[in-house]
Motif scaffolding. Structure first.
Motif, mmCIF file in Angstrom:
data_model
loop_
_atom_site.group_PDB
_atom_site.id
_atom_site.type_symbol
_atom_site.label_atom_id
_atom_site.label_comp_id
_atom_site.label_asym_id
_atom_site.label_seq_id
_atom_site.Cartn_x
_atom_site.Cartn_y
_atom_site.Cartn_z
ATOM 1 N N TYR A 179 47.663 30.694 61.668
ATOM 2 C CA TYR A 179 47.700 31.128 59.536
ATOM 3 C C TYR A 179 46.955 30.895 59.078
ATOM 4 N N LEU A 180 46.748 29.142 58.115
ATOM 5 C CA LEU A 180 45.933 28.857 57.387
ATOM 6 C C LEU A 180 44.192 29.480 57.099
ATOM 7 N N GLY A 181 43.631 28.809 58.427
ATOM 8 C CA GLY A 181 42.562 28.360 59.416
ATOM 9 C C GLY A 181 42.573 30.537 59.077
ATOM 10 N N ALA A 182 43.149 30.787 59.650
ATOM 11 C CA ALA A 182 42.944 32.627 59.765
ATOM 12 C C ALA A 182 42.511 33.114 57.940
ATOM 13 N N ILE A 183 42.622 33.010 56.982
ATOM 14 C CA ILE A 183 43.122 32.917 55.796
ATOM 15 C C ILE A 183 41.715 32.430 54.705
ATOM 16 N N LEU A 184 41.858 31.099 55.398
ATOM 17 C CA LEU A 184 40.763 30.667 55.007
ATOM 18 C C LEU A 184 39.194 30.812 55.422
ATOM 19 N N GLY A 185 39.041 31.350 56.514
ATOM 20 C CA GLY A 185 38.613 31.721 57.497
ATOM 21 C C GLY A 185 37.794 33.411 56.783
ATOM 22 N N LEU A 186 38.286 33.955 56.019
ATOM 23 C CA LEU A 186 37.757 34.976 55.026
ATOM 24 C C LEU A 186 37.129 34.732 54.007
ATOM 25 N N GLY A 187 36.985 33.042 53.933
ATOM 26 C CA GLY A 187 36.278 32.734 52.927
ATOM 27 C C GLY A 187 36.700 32.425 51.581
ATOM 28 N N LEU A 188 38.383 32.485 51.587
ATOM 29 C CA LEU A 188 39.169 32.209 50.178
ATOM 30 C C LEU A 188 39.393 30.212 50.292
ATOM 31 N N LYS A 189 39.648 29.936 49.175
ATOM 32 C CA LYS A 189 39.502 28.514 48.183
ATOM 33 C C LYS A 189 41.198 28.343 48.965
ATOM 34 N N ARG A 190 41.886 27.501 49.749
ATOM 35 C CA ARG A 190 43.755 26.266 49.649
ATOM 36 C C ARG A 190 44.141 26.356 48.933
ATOM 37 N N ASP A 191 44.026 26.192 47.276
ATOM 38 C CA ASP A 191 44.577 26.554 46.165
ATOM 39 C C ASP A 191 44.971 28.030 45.938
ATOM 40 N N GLU A 219 46.017 37.987 42.565
ATOM 41 C CA GLU A 219 44.731 38.258 42.860
ATOM 42 C C GLU A 219 44.449 38.054 43.958
ATOM 43 N N ILE A 220 44.861 37.719 44.740
ATOM 44 C CA ILE A 220 43.831 37.839 46.404
ATOM 45 C C ILE A 220 44.895 38.692 47.044
ATOM 46 N N SER A 221 46.246 38.578 46.959
ATOM 47 C CA SER A 221 46.674 40.145 47.289
ATOM 48 C C SER A 221 46.259 41.700 48.167
ATOM 49 N N VAL A 222 45.906 41.781 47.059
ATOM 50 C CA VAL A 222 44.885 43.362 47.719
ATOM 51 C C VAL A 222 43.503 42.733 49.072
ATOM 52 N N PHE A 223 42.591 42.113 48.507
ATOM 53 C CA PHE A 223 41.920 41.069 49.410
ATOM 54 C C PHE A 223 42.373 41.123 50.817
#
Length: 260
Positions: free
Chosen positions: A109-121, A140-144
């Motif tokens: 799950y974490l890899g899929a989220i970060l794979g979209l270009g988002l930061k871990r923090d 702020e990232i919920s809609v994306f």
């Protein structure tokens, strides 16, 4: 003042200490509140200790539920009622009709989220269940994420953004492992846990890729104790559950919990 602060922290923590001290000074001297992104437990400790150094500042740490590991910090002037202020968090609910969903793990799950270009923090704690996953995220990232997260490790998924009140938590799964080691050194225990030779395990440790209780640890000989959490980048995490006496041959019995 800055030099006095540094002596309490590791050299590699200085950039974060600088940022956190700026948040504290801005709150106490210029009346500016700061809501941080998600911090790990070590960063939370740093921010809290710095806030305690300024008489006109107070801090709130919140990760969406009482036992959260990753939390956001709200640093504000001491006259401000921060308990009533929103912390800007939402729950991303991930589900699927694919039967393979139950095989997905935290890292998927974490890899899929970060794979979209988002930061871990931007991502808080991740709660994996057989029927899906609840992830605490910044507002702020919920809609994306709701619009773009459609696959987790080749499993097609659906998403929904929820309020924190409906968060369904899940305790971290620890796979038990009993080992015997010559000593309680970090490299000796980690080599057994990750099934690598001692010579191979010291390479990532000395390269700064190991954390013990969220602090970078480059000394392979560091002794571990019950309760320590060790993370080795690229290999995983484990917790020392107990160090339970000695064998007849003088080796230490250690009970490990591997995060899965």
């Amino acid at each position: 003042m800055r030099a006095n602060i540094y002596e309490h922290f590791l050299p590699e923590e200085r950039p974060f200490v600088d940022r956190a001290w700026e948040w504290v000074v801005n709150a106490g001297d210029y009346h500016e509140a700061k809501l941080s992104d998600f911090l790990d437990p070590r960063q939370c400790h740093i921010v809290e200790s710095l806030a305690n150094r300024h008489a006109d500042v107070h801090i709130r740490l919140d990760g969406g539920f009482p036992e959260a590991e990753r939390r956001r910090a709200l640093i504000a002037p001491d006259y401000r009622d921060i308990e009533a202020e929103p912390m800007g968090m939402r729950v991303l609910s991930i589900s699927s009709e694919d039967q393979k969903l139950g095989s997905l793990q935290h890292g998927d799950y974490l890899g899929a989220i970060l794979g979209l270009g988002l930061k871990r923090d931007k991502v808080g704690d991740i709660h994996v269940r057989e029927d899906g996953c609840h992830v605490i995220i910044t507002e702020e990232i919920s809609v994306f994420l709701d619009m773009n997260l459609r696959q987790v490790h080749r499993v097609n998924v659906m998403t929904e953004v929820l309020e924190l009140e409906v968060l369904r938590t899940a305790d971290a799964t620890l796979e038990p492992l009993d080992i015997t080691v010559a000593s309680l050194r970090l490299d000796g225990i980690a080599s057994d846990v990750f099934r690598l030779s001692r010579s191979k395990i010291v390479v990532p440790i000395r390269a700064g890729r190991c954390r013990v209780n969220w602090k970078t640890e480059e000394d392979p000989s560091k002794p571990l104790k019950s309760g320590d959490i060790v993370a080795l980048q690229g290999f995983g995490r484990f917790k020392v559950l107990e160090t339970d006496g000695m064998t007849k041959k003088g080796r230490h019995r250690v009970r490990i919990g591997k995060f899965v």
